[in-house]
Design a protein around this motif. Structure first.
Motif, mmCIF file in Angstrom:
data_model
loop_
_atom_site.group_PDB
_atom_site.id
_atom_site.type_symbol
_atom_site.label_atom_id
_atom_site.label_comp_id
_atom_site.label_asym_id
_atom_site.label_seq_id
_atom_site.Cartn_x
_atom_site.Cartn_y
_atom_site.Cartn_z
ATOM 1 N N UNK A 1 36.649 37.231 54.300
ATOM 2 C CA UNK A 1 35.496 36.296 54.672
ATOM 3 C C UNK A 1 34.705 36.275 53.717
ATOM 4 N N UNK A 2 34.039 37.609 54.462
ATOM 5 C CA UNK A 2 32.721 37.591 53.415
ATOM 6 C C UNK A 2 33.207 37.880 51.984
ATOM 7 N N UNK A 3 34.140 38.392 51.133
ATOM 8 C CA UNK A 3 34.244 37.617 49.485
ATOM 9 C C UNK A 3 34.437 36.033 49.711
ATOM 10 N N UNK A 4 35.476 35.206 49.790
ATOM 11 C CA UNK A 4 34.669 34.506 49.687
ATOM 12 C C UNK A 4 33.727 33.508 50.174
ATOM 13 N N UNK A 5 33.062 33.604 50.990
ATOM 14 C CA UNK A 5 31.029 32.680 51.700
ATOM 15 C C UNK A 5 30.628 33.242 49.907
ATOM 16 N N UNK A 6 30.464 34.555 49.604
ATOM 17 C CA UNK A 6 29.652 34.955 48.948
ATOM 18 C C UNK A 6 30.294 34.316 47.558
ATOM 19 N N UNK A 7 31.236 34.211 47.460
ATOM 20 C CA UNK A 7 31.402 33.421 46.074
ATOM 21 C C UNK A 7 31.484 31.806 45.645
ATOM 22 N N UNK A 8 31.641 31.362 47.035
ATOM 23 C CA UNK A 8 31.167 30.363 46.887
ATOM 24 C C UNK A 8 29.921 29.665 46.936
ATOM 25 N N UNK A 9 29.557 30.688 47.133
ATOM 26 C CA UNK A 9 27.497 30.965 47.026
ATOM 27 C C UNK A 9 27.213 30.938 45.670
ATOM 28 N N UNK A 10 27.820 32.034 44.948
ATOM 29 C CA UNK A 10 27.252 32.859 43.805
ATOM 30 C C UNK A 10 27.976 31.684 42.309
ATOM 31 N N UNK A 11 28.547 30.649 42.659
ATOM 32 C CA UNK A 11 29.035 29.430 42.454
ATOM 33 C C UNK A 11 28.296 28.835 41.893
ATOM 34 N N UNK A 12 27.451 28.426 42.636
ATOM 35 C CA UNK A 12 26.310 27.769 42.925
ATOM 36 C C UNK A 12 25.047 28.480 42.098
ATOM 37 N N UNK A 13 25.056 29.518 42.242
ATOM 38 C CA UNK A 13 23.466 30.379 41.373
ATOM 39 C C UNK A 13 23.678 30.414 40.250
ATOM 40 N N UNK A 14 22.146 29.448 39.645
ATOM 41 C CA UNK A 14 22.242 29.088 38.476
ATOM 42 C C UNK A 14 22.137 30.969 37.551
ATOM 43 N N UNK B 1 33.265 28.965 33.067
ATOM 44 C CA UNK B 1 33.587 28.879 32.124
ATOM 45 C C UNK B 1 34.399 27.073 31.183
ATOM 46 N N UNK B 2 33.757 26.670 31.136
ATOM 47 C CA UNK B 2 34.556 25.492 29.980
ATOM 48 C C UNK B 2 33.747 24.948 31.087
ATOM 49 N N UNK B 3 34.976 23.363 31.724
ATOM 50 C CA UNK B 3 34.332 22.872 32.691
ATOM 51 C C UNK B 3 35.045 22.991 33.368
ATOM 52 N N UNK B 4 35.181 24.072 34.153
ATOM 53 C CA UNK B 4 35.816 24.598 35.368
ATOM 54 C C UNK B 4 34.800 24.103 36.555
ATOM 55 N N UNK B 5 35.570 23.355 37.959
ATOM 56 C CA UNK B 5 34.589 23.038 38.473
ATOM 57 C C UNK B 5 33.688 23.778 39.205
ATOM 58 N N UNK C 1 34.651 29.565 41.690
ATOM 59 C CA UNK C 1 34.231 30.600 42.872
ATOM 60 C C UNK C 1 35.282 30.686 43.678
ATOM 61 N N UNK C 2 36.629 30.682 43.604
ATOM 62 C CA UNK C 2 37.983 31.304 43.261
ATOM 63 C C UNK C 2 38.103 32.428 42.401
ATOM 64 N N UNK C 3 37.415 32.280 40.730
ATOM 65 C CA UNK C 3 37.642 32.888 39.980
ATOM 66 C C UNK C 3 36.712 33.937 40.603
ATOM 67 N N UNK C 4 34.796 33.943 40.720
ATOM 68 C CA UNK C 4 33.989 34.647 41.417
ATOM 69 C C UNK C 4 34.913 35.552 42.230
ATOM 70 N N UNK D 1 37.563 41.439 43.812
ATOM 71 C CA UNK D 1 38.453 42.924 44.079
ATOM 72 C C UNK D 1 38.376 43.789 43.318
ATOM 73 N N UNK D 2 37.796 43.670 42.141
ATOM 74 C CA UNK D 2 37.820 44.464 41.547
ATOM 75 C C UNK D 2 35.778 45.165 41.647
ATOM 76 N N UNK D 3 36.215 46.997 41.652
ATOM 77 C CA UNK D 3 35.134 47.597 42.104
ATOM 78 C C UNK D 3 33.938 47.259 40.923
ATOM 79 N N UNK D 4 34.080 47.687 39.368
ATOM 80 C CA UNK D 4 33.537 47.628 38.305
ATOM 81 C C UNK D 4 32.821 46.200 38.450
ATOM 82 N N UNK D 5 33.831 45.258 38.412
ATOM 83 C CA UNK D 5 32.702 43.822 38.041
ATOM 84 C C UNK D 5 31.945 43.974 40.331
ATOM 85 N N UNK D 6 32.343 44.130 41.168
ATOM 86 C CA UNK D 6 31.526 44.287 42.665
ATOM 87 C C UNK D 6 30.428 44.948 41.792
#
Length: 309
Positions: free
Chosen positions: A252-265, A272-276, A281-284, A289-294
């Motif tokens: 739940x936290x992962x998806x919550x903060x992914x949505x917030x990060x998607x709107x962070x300048x 990537x490209x023209x993704x919404x 947010x889904x990709x974030x 889920x990857x420790x290095x990316x985290x």
């Protein structure tokens, strides 16, 4: 993943004069080449974002891009020299430029540069002697001379000491012009002692120097240094703390903060490209889920309210 900078020792020992921002620009370009997998060649430009410069060196946001842009223009005119042994066993003195092309994109706060052909093998030729270090080690150095001295020193990391470096040669390697700091007192105060103080405070080594004389005049310097105690332990502790945060983040936290990060300048460089925003947010969320990316995204997570305690 740690930001590693790798330079051939022929380049480490090259005589050149770059200011602090120009050195940082080159180092960020090298890291970009490694992390993106593009590699370094004489045809394709490497991008450096103002955001990367801000995050790595903790500089003011409003001046970061202009500093990179100015550094890019200045770097285009810069030269460096080094020596090579040719097939006949003779010394060839080489003079080259650092970059063959620069571009800057005001709307994206991004600069692009292509390294000159002569410098590409010096950076990428790792099968010969090379020096590598974590970019973080020089992030807090505000003196260009401190950066150069740190690079020179760690080329001797296996022994912890350098040979005697003749004064004129040392001045050239550290990037001092012939008419700068000609009095030894000024040289020590403004260059040598300042660089050593910053290295001792901000990097993973402590260094001291010995001066050598011919008659009554100082003719050169030698340096000895050692790894700071606890540096490895601190790195392991930091990694352990990050792993703990990673393991405790719920879906739940992962998806919550992914949505917030998607709107962070600040996250625009990951889009990537023209993704919404929703697709981003889904990709974030998948990245988290990857420790290095985290670990890579942790500074941005903190900006949007992730509790790092």
């Amino acid at each position: 993943m740690r930001d590693l900078v790798v330079k051939d020792n022929a380049l480490i020992n090259a005589s050149y004069n770059l200011d602090l921002v120009e050195q940082r620009l080159i180092l960020l370009a090298i890291v970009e080449a490694r992390e993106s997998g593009k590699g370094i060649n004489a045809n394709d430009p490497l991008e450096v974002h103002a955001e990367s410069y801000i995050n790595q060196f903790n500089v003011a946001r409003q001046t970061a891009y202009q500093a990179l842009k100015d550094a890019c223009k200045d770097l285009f005119a810069r030269q460096f020299s080094y020596q090579e042994i040719n097939k006949r066993g003779n010394v060839e003195n080489v003079l080259s430029r650092w970059v063959s092309e620069i571009r800057y994109i005001d709307d994206e706060a991004t600069v692009k540069l292509i390294f000159a052909p002569a410098i590409v093998p010096l950076i990428t030729r790792l099968e010969v002697q090379f020096t590598k270090y974590e970019l973080q080690q020089i992030s807090n150095l505000s003196s260009a001379y401190a950066v150069r001295l740190y690079e020179l020193l760690i080329a001797w990391r296996s022994t912890g000491q350098t040979p005697v470096i003749e004064l004129t040669e040392f001045r050239n390697k550290i990037g001092i012009l012939d008419d700068e700091y000609t009095r030894m007192g000024n040289f020590k105060d403004r260059v040598l002692n300042l660089a050593i103080a910053q290295i001792n405070e901000h990097t993973d080594i402590t260094v001291k120097y010995e001066q050598h004389k011919k008659g009554r005049n100082i003719s050169g310097f030698s340096f000895s240094f050692k790894q700071k105690k606890g540096v490895t332990a601190n790195a392991n502790r930091k990694s352990s703390n990050t792993l703990d945060l990673f393991s405790k983040m719920t879906d739940a936290q992962r998806h919550l903060f992914a949505n917030k990060l998607s709107e962070l300048a600040d996250m625009s460089k990951y889009s990537q490209g023209t993704e919404s925003y929703a697709q981003f947010a889904i990709r974030i969320a998948e990245m988290l889920q990857n420790q290095e990316k985290f670990e890579e995204l942790l500074p941005y997570l903190k900006k949007v309210g992730f509790n790092a305690k």
